[in-house]
Design a protein around this motif. Structure first.
Motif, short mmCIF file in Angstrom:
data_model
loop_
_atom_site.label_atom_id
_atom_site.label_comp_id
_atom_site.label_asym_id
_atom_site.label_seq_id
_atom_site.Cartn_x
_atom_site.Cartn_y
_atom_site.Cartn_z
N ILE A 1 2.16 -6.94 -1.01
CA ILE A 1 3.55 -6.72 -0.59
C ILE A 1 4.49 -6.75 -1.79
O ILE A 1 5.59 -6.16 -1.75
N ASP A 2 4.07 -7.39 -2.88
CA ASP A 2 4.89 -7.44 -4.09
C ASP A 2 5.18 -6.03 -4.60
O ASP A 2 6.28 -5.75 -5.09
N GLU B 1 10.83 -14.01 5.46
CA GLU B 1 11.54 -12.92 4.79
C GLU B 1 10.63 -11.71 4.59
O GLU B 1 11.08 -10.56 4.70
N VAL B 2 9.36 -11.96 4.31
CA VAL B 2 8.42 -10.85 4.14
C VAL B 2 8.24 -10.09 5.45
O VAL B 2 8.21 -8.85 5.47
N PHE C 1 11.16 -7.91 5.94
CA PHE C 1 11.05 -6.73 5.08
C PHE C 1 10.13 -5.69 5.72
O PHE C 1 10.47 -4.51 5.80
N ARG C 2 8.96 -6.15 6.21
CA ARG C 2 8.03 -5.21 6.85
C ARG C 2 8.67 -4.56 8.06
O ARG C 2 8.47 -3.36 8.31
N ASP C 3 9.44 -5.33 8.82
CA ASP C 3 10.12 -4.76 10.00
C ASP C 3 11.10 -3.67 9.59
O ASP C 3 11.19 -2.62 10.25
N GLY D 1 1.56 -0.10 1.79
CA GLY D 1 1.52 -1.45 1.23
C GLY D 1 1.87 -2.50 2.26
O GLY D 1 1.27 -3.58 2.29
N CYS D 2 2.83 -2.20 3.12
CA CYS D 2 3.19 -3.15 4.19
C CYS D 2 2.04 -3.30 5.19
O CYS D 2 1.81 -4.40 5.72
#
Length: 564
Positions: free
Chosen positions: A489-490, A232-233, A236-238, A425-426
């Motif tokens: 990433i939070d 999932e992370v 999110f970055r994508d 951040g990503c």
């Protein structure tokens, strides 16, 4: 009682171990669920005492890393932490194995046991020495960073005091300040490279001992992530790379035109206005007083909170030699209060501390009043960052107390900065994943990886041959990469939640605040996904979430920033 009056006593590990064994025996011998609940309550009291002492020592050490007494106590904590975790895990295992588990889940809630199951996956005695080594390496990095003193235009100053010069309206001053900052990291290049290499190998070794290929899953478990995975992370970055980076790139073109420069260089990146970013008015003491006034007027809940913070002197925010860099909020369980640590430097970041870190503190203070068990006092960290980043925006009616006529400028700059931060951040997160997946990279290869990710997440950056940064070393100034692996990433996911609360507040302030309070009052009794859904917020990695938020923020900026 004031924080300076809080008594510190080094925990007696032998006595703590004996008490844990006694409580563990009570749980195992209990003839009913209530007896186990009573035994666990005893453990909670013990844990609060121990964690309070260790927290007091940590705060006082970070306030002055040169203090010999608390330097020694910090070293003790580095050694004691893994030993205490071993003791505490035995309690968790005893409760997890209870034949009365249904009754216990009814009393404590199922999430407590989910969190325990994650926690026990992070430890076994064989990794204790590696954990102690990791703590020593992390403390060594923090101490090295805190020692940073540089010469700038005839004055010797800590790195933190370069902040105003790094955002100076004068371009040459900015370039010089960034160069001087980079010189500290260049001068300590070998030690920084060695420390990180050792940290990566140490963390991966712990993970392999626990049955993982590398540190990543262990890192997620240590962060207590209980409702999403690396998959999932990555999704999110994508989304950020696909949907957010183009939006930020457009804002960077606006910034370039606003500044009147032929190209946007690295040392221009944080200067958003040609006459300088908005600065708070007044002294540090006056800024704190404005913060007190803000929270007293904002709501009955925040008024009670801020009065307690000032009454007990639960702040240390002035920058000074020997003080650890950065800022944080931590909880002091025995006293049921938070503590805010920061380094004021005369920029808008000082106000961000009073909204961001005070957002953490307010959430801690609120959750303490609910008397949750320790494992449910705070939610997972992305949720904690929602507390703080949302508070930055929900205080919008009171920013005038800090910025006066420059309030509109601050709010535009704050919105742009928050938007610009997310790709960075990503980048920090993806870099860390790659480091743990490829632990044998040379220092040069680590820097090459960082530069490659710069092109993916911040294609507008021009380093202009700036020392340290142009060779790809910039990641070494990001404390989280060394001290709090996989945490960064939070902030990014939380920023998307904060934007949603802000958008909601522009439609109905009272409703947005009520939804925020629902998020805060729940403490750690719900997962991140549950907290979002209960507050009417989209989970950041939901398909299309970033595109929708980015579009709304772009429209707000287009409408409100046209005169700046």
């Amino acid at each position: 009682m004031k924080f300076s009056e809080f008594q510190y006593t080094r925990p007696d590990l032998s006595a703590v171990r004996a008490r844990c064994e006694e409580i563990c025996a009570k749980i195992e011998a209990a003839c009913c669920a209530q007896a186990q609940i009573s035994a666990y309550d005893e453990f909670e009291a013990l844990r609060r005492e121990v964690e309070t002492d260790l927290t007091i020592a940590y705060v006082r050490h970070s306030i002055d890393t040169r203090d010999e007494f608390y330097d020694q106590e910090n070293e003790f904590s580095d050694e004691a932490g893994p030993q205490l975790e071993e003791m505490f895990q035995k309690i968790n295992l005893a409760l997890l194995g209870s034949k009365f588990r249904p009754e216990l889940e009814e009393h404590f809630g199922k999430l407590l046991f989910t969190n325990m199951e994650i926690s026990v996956r992070t430890f076994k005695p064989e990794i204790l020495e590696l954990m102690q080594e990791e703590n020593r390496l992390a403390s060594q990095y923090q101490k090295l960073y805190a020692s940073g003193m540089v010469e700038f235009r005839g004055e010797t100053m800590p790195l933190t005091k370069l902040g105003p010069y790094m955002q100076s309206p004068d371009r040459e001053t900015r370039r010089e300040a960034w160069t001087v900052r980079g010189s500290f990291f260049d001068a300590n290049r070998a030690e920084l490279d060695e420390l990180y290499g050792k940290l990566v190998k140490c963390r991966n070794a712990q993970a392999r001992c626990l049955g993982h290929e590398n540190f990543i899953q262990l890192g997620y478990d240590r962060l207590g992530r209980n409702c999403y995975t690396p998959k999932e992370v990555a999704s999110f970055r994508d989304q950020i790379a696909q949907d957010m980076v183009p939006i930020v790139a457009e804002r960077k073109k606006v910034q370039q035109a606003r500044l009147g420069v032929d190209r946007l260089c690295f040392y221009d990146d944080t200067l958003l206005f040609p006459d300088g970013n908005a600065k708070p008015e007044g002294t540090a003491e006056e800024i704190l007083a404005a913060g007190k006034r803000m929270y007293e007027e904002m709501s009955p809940e925040t008024a009670e909170f801020i009065d307690k913070m000032f009454e007990m002197e639960l702040f240390d925010v002035l920058s000074k030699p020997g003080k650890a860099p950065g800022g944080y909020c931590t909880g002091i369980p025995k006293y049921k209060v938070p503590f805010i640590f920061s380094n004021f430097n005369g920029t808008a970041g000082d106000v961000d501390v009073l909204t961001h870190e005070a957002g953490h503190a307010f959430a801690d203070y609120t959750a303490y009043k609910q008397n949750y068990p320790s494992l449910l006092q705070s939610p997972t960290l992305e949720s904690c960052e929602c507390h703080s980043m949302s508070m930055e925006f929900l205080t919008q009616d009171f920013h005038k107390y800090f910025f006066g006529d420059a309030t509109e400028k601050y709010e535009i700059g704050h919105c742009e900065s928050s938007l610009i931060f997310i790709p960075y951040g990503c980048m920090v997160d993806e870099f860390q994943h790659l480091m743990y997946e490829n632990e044998d990279l040379t220092p040069e290869q680590r820097n090459e990886t960082w530069l490659r990710l710069e092109k993916k997440y911040r294609p507008w950056i021009d380093f202009d041959n700036l020392p340290f940064y142009s060779r790809g070393g910039g990641w070494q100034q990001q404390l989280h990469i060394y001290l709090n692996p996989l945490y960064y990433i939070d902030y990014c996911m939380a920023q998307t939640v904060a934007f949603q609360f802000w958008i909601a507040s522009m439609h109905d302030r009272a409703d947005a605040w009520a939804r925020y309070m629902r998020f805060v009052v729940a403490g750690g009794s719900k997962t991140f996904v549950e907290l979002c859904h209960d507050s009417g917020i989209k989970v950041p990695y939901e398909p299309g979430c970033i595109r929708e938020i980015g579009s709304e923020i772009s429209q707000w900026l287009h409408k409100n920033a046209r005169n700046h």
